[in-house]
Design a protein around this motif. Structure first.
Motif, mmCIF file in Angstrom:
data_model
loop_
_atom_site.group_PDB
_atom_site.id
_atom_site.type_symbol
_atom_site.label_atom_id
_atom_site.label_comp_id
_atom_site.label_asym_id
_atom_site.label_seq_id
_atom_site.Cartn_x
_atom_site.Cartn_y
_atom_site.Cartn_z
ATOM 1 N N MET A 1 0.827 -1.203 0.000
ATOM 2 C CA MET A 1 0.000 0.000 0.000
ATOM 3 C C MET A 1 0.860 1.251 0.000
ATOM 4 O O MET A 1 2.070 1.216 0.262
ATOM 5 C CB MET A 1 -0.911 0.009 1.234
ATOM 6 C CG MET A 1 -0.154 0.139 2.551
ATOM 7 S SD MET A 1 -1.239 -0.004 3.990
ATOM 8 C CE MET A 1 -2.481 1.215 3.574
ATOM 9 N N GLY A 2 0.221 2.353 -0.315
ATOM 10 C CA GLY A 2 0.869 3.658 -0.273
ATOM 11 C C GLY A 2 -0.196 4.742 -0.336
ATOM 12 O O GLY A 2 -1.372 4.470 -0.602
ATOM 13 N N LEU A 3 0.219 5.966 -0.087
ATOM 14 C CA LEU A 3 -0.683 7.112 -0.089
ATOM 15 C C LEU A 3 0.043 8.291 -0.720
ATOM 16 O O LEU A 3 1.200 8.562 -0.393
ATOM 17 C CB LEU A 3 -1.096 7.446 1.354
ATOM 18 C CG LEU A 3 -1.813 8.775 1.602
ATOM 19 C CD1 LEU A 3 -3.192 8.778 0.965
ATOM 20 C CD2 LEU A 3 -1.926 9.024 3.113
ATOM 21 N N ILE A 4 -0.622 8.982 -1.630
ATOM 22 C CA ILE A 4 -0.095 10.196 -2.248
ATOM 23 C C ILE A 4 -1.034 11.345 -1.909
ATOM 24 O O ILE A 4 -2.249 11.241 -2.120
ATOM 25 C CB ILE A 4 0.006 10.070 -3.784
ATOM 26 C CG1 ILE A 4 0.782 8.817 -4.190
ATOM 27 C CG2 ILE A 4 0.636 11.324 -4.377
ATOM 28 C CD1 ILE A 4 2.248 8.836 -3.880
ATOM 29 N N VAL A 5 -0.492 12.440 -1.376
ATOM 30 C CA VAL A 5 -1.300 13.617 -1.041
ATOM 31 C C VAL A 5 -0.724 14.816 -1.785
ATOM 32 O O VAL A 5 0.463 15.140 -1.631
ATOM 33 C CB VAL A 5 -1.301 13.885 0.476
ATOM 34 C CG1 VAL A 5 -2.203 15.076 0.800
ATOM 35 C CG2 VAL A 5 -1.766 12.640 1.245
ATOM 36 N N THR A 6 -1.549 15.481 -2.567
ATOM 37 C CA THR A 6 -1.066 16.587 -3.385
ATOM 38 C C THR A 6 -0.992 17.887 -2.591
ATOM 39 O O THR A 6 -1.677 18.088 -1.588
ATOM 40 C CB THR A 6 -1.969 16.816 -4.605
ATOM 41 O OG1 THR A 6 -3.286 17.150 -4.156
ATOM 42 C CG2 THR A 6 -2.026 15.594 -5.489
ATOM 43 N N MET B 1 3.862 3.963 2.940
ATOM 44 C CA MET B 1 4.380 2.877 2.112
ATOM 45 C C MET B 1 4.650 1.659 2.987
ATOM 46 O O MET B 1 5.381 1.733 3.977
ATOM 47 C CB MET B 1 5.663 3.317 1.411
ATOM 48 C CG MET B 1 5.483 4.388 0.364
ATOM 49 S SD MET B 1 4.629 3.789 -1.113
ATOM 50 C CE MET B 1 5.819 2.611 -1.763
ATOM 51 N N ALA B 2 4.044 0.527 2.632
ATOM 52 C CA ALA B 2 4.228 -0.697 3.414
ATOM 53 C C ALA B 2 3.951 -1.901 2.530
ATOM 54 O O ALA B 2 3.066 -1.874 1.668
ATOM 55 C CB ALA B 2 3.293 -0.711 4.626
ATOM 56 N N THR B 3 4.716 -2.964 2.759
ATOM 57 C CA THR B 3 4.535 -4.229 2.041
ATOM 58 C C THR B 3 4.551 -5.359 3.062
ATOM 59 O O THR B 3 5.375 -5.366 3.985
ATOM 60 C CB THR B 3 5.658 -4.457 1.014
ATOM 61 O OG1 THR B 3 5.698 -3.348 0.103
ATOM 62 C CG2 THR B 3 5.420 -5.741 0.222
ATOM 63 N N HIS B 4 3.654 -6.309 2.894
ATOM 64 C CA HIS B 4 3.609 -7.465 3.788
ATOM 65 C C HIS B 4 4.941 -8.210 3.706
ATOM 66 O O HIS B 4 5.487 -8.404 2.607
ATOM 67 C CB HIS B 4 2.459 -8.393 3.391
ATOM 68 C CG HIS B 4 2.180 -9.469 4.382
ATOM 69 N ND1 HIS B 4 2.953 -10.609 4.475
ATOM 70 C CD2 HIS B 4 1.228 -9.573 5.349
ATOM 71 C CE1 HIS B 4 2.485 -11.380 5.437
ATOM 72 N NE2 HIS B 4 1.446 -10.769 5.991
ATOM 73 N N PRO B 5 5.477 -8.647 4.851
ATOM 74 C CA PRO B 5 6.787 -9.325 4.835
ATOM 75 C C PRO B 5 6.872 -10.513 3.883
ATOM 76 O O PRO B 5 7.946 -10.775 3.312
ATOM 77 C CB PRO B 5 6.974 -9.763 6.287
ATOM 78 C CG PRO B 5 6.153 -8.797 7.080
ATOM 79 C CD PRO B 5 4.970 -8.459 6.216
ATOM 80 N N ASP B 6 5.780 -11.229 3.681
ATOM 81 C CA ASP B 6 5.794 -12.397 2.798
ATOM 82 C C ASP B 6 5.836 -12.028 1.323
ATOM 83 O O ASP B 6 6.010 -12.910 0.469
ATOM 84 C CB ASP B 6 4.562 -13.275 3.045
ATOM 85 C CG ASP B 6 4.568 -13.919 4.423
ATOM 86 O OD1 ASP B 6 5.643 -13.938 5.058
ATOM 87 O OD2 ASP B 6 3.496 -14.383 4.862
ATOM 88 N N HIS B 7 5.672 -10.753 1.005
ATOM 89 C CA HIS B 7 5.586 -10.341 -0.401
ATOM 90 C C HIS B 7 6.617 -9.272 -0.762
ATOM 91 O O HIS B 7 6.470 -8.600 -1.793
ATOM 92 C CB HIS B 7 4.169 -9.829 -0.697
ATOM 93 C CG HIS B 7 3.128 -10.897 -0.596
ATOM 94 N ND1 HIS B 7 2.729 -11.651 -1.677
ATOM 95 C CD2 HIS B 7 2.428 -11.350 0.471
ATOM 96 C CE1 HIS B 7 1.808 -12.520 -1.290
ATOM 97 N NE2 HIS B 7 1.607 -12.355 0.008
#
Length: 249
Positions: A171-176, A186-192
């Protein structure tokens, strides 16, 4: 390159505190139930000696709310006198952080995937995205942060995710902001991890931001998060400045 003080103001607006008050060159932030520094700290908005003389009012703001006193020394390079004064008053230093910037076009080039991944983009926080934040963020108060902060972010914003089966694994988030956009969550599951998920999210997020007039991107990364720093450096981000917190009970 974006002015460093302006980046900090944009970042504060992108992560809204429940209570935010500008006073004597400071932004005083307080969010009950979300004990995170970013949500409960004083941010200097200007340069100069006036900040130092107003420090007692900063301390009063948090003391009257029963909170530890936290000052975000940002940009650290422009507030050395403030940092020295806080150290002399017994504030401890914590959470050294880098703030990095990059031209949006450079990030688009640096993140272009050989094999595109499916990235979902929505412009309002869905329950699935907020629940994924709680699962991937890894803090005790992630649920409170999701409901009290992330659900109230002013747009335009893009909530990005990559799914594997019925589960969000990245996942991630962009704010203008005017002429730029911030990258958050920004985050990714450890298994992926090591599958290009973060790179794909950055690519799609940069493309979304570019379409809304963002010529530059900025992000914050902990100084000791070496894996994330390597990724951001590889795709074009360079250090603009640093910050840290000064804390006192």
């Amino acid at each position: 390159m974006i002015d460093r003080l302006l980046i900090e103001r944009y970042a504060a607006e992108a992560w809204p505190a429940a209570e935010a008050r500008e006073e004597d060159g400071w932004l005083l932030r307080h969010t009950p139930g979300v004990p995170r520094r970013r949500s409960n700290s004083a941010l200097p908005l200007t340069r100069g000696e006036a900040l130092l003389t107003a420090l007692s009012r900063v301390e009063d703001f948090y003391s009257t709310r029963g909170m530890p006193i936290a000052v975000q020394v940002a940009p650290a390079e422009e507030h050395t006198a403030l940092d020295v004064l806080l150290a002399e008053r017994g504030y401890r230093r914590d959470a050294a952080t880098l703030v990095c910037v990059a031209p949006t076009g450079a990030v688009l080039t640096g993140t272009r995937p050989a094999v595109p991944l499916g990235v979902t983009v929505v412009e309002h926080p869905t329950r699935q995205w907020l629940d994924a934040y709680v699962a991937l963020d890894g803090h005790d108060n992630s649920h409170e942060a999701a409901d009290q902060i992330l659900s109230r972010i002013p747009g335009p914003a893009a909530y990005l995710s990559v799914e594997h089966g019925d589960r969000v694994v990245g996942m991630g988030l962009i704010v203008t902001a005017p002429g730029c956009a911030g990258v958050f969550c920004m985050a990714t599951h450890p298994d992926h991890r090591r599958k290009g998920i973060a790179t794909a999210i950055l690519h799609v997020g940069a493309r979304w931001a570019a379409a809304r007039g963002a010529e530059e991107l900025y992000l914050q990364v902990m100084d000791d998060n070496h894996a994330a720093r390597q990724l951001y450096d590889r795709v074009g981000f360079r250090v603009s400045h640093t910050y840290h917190y000064r804390l006192k009970s």
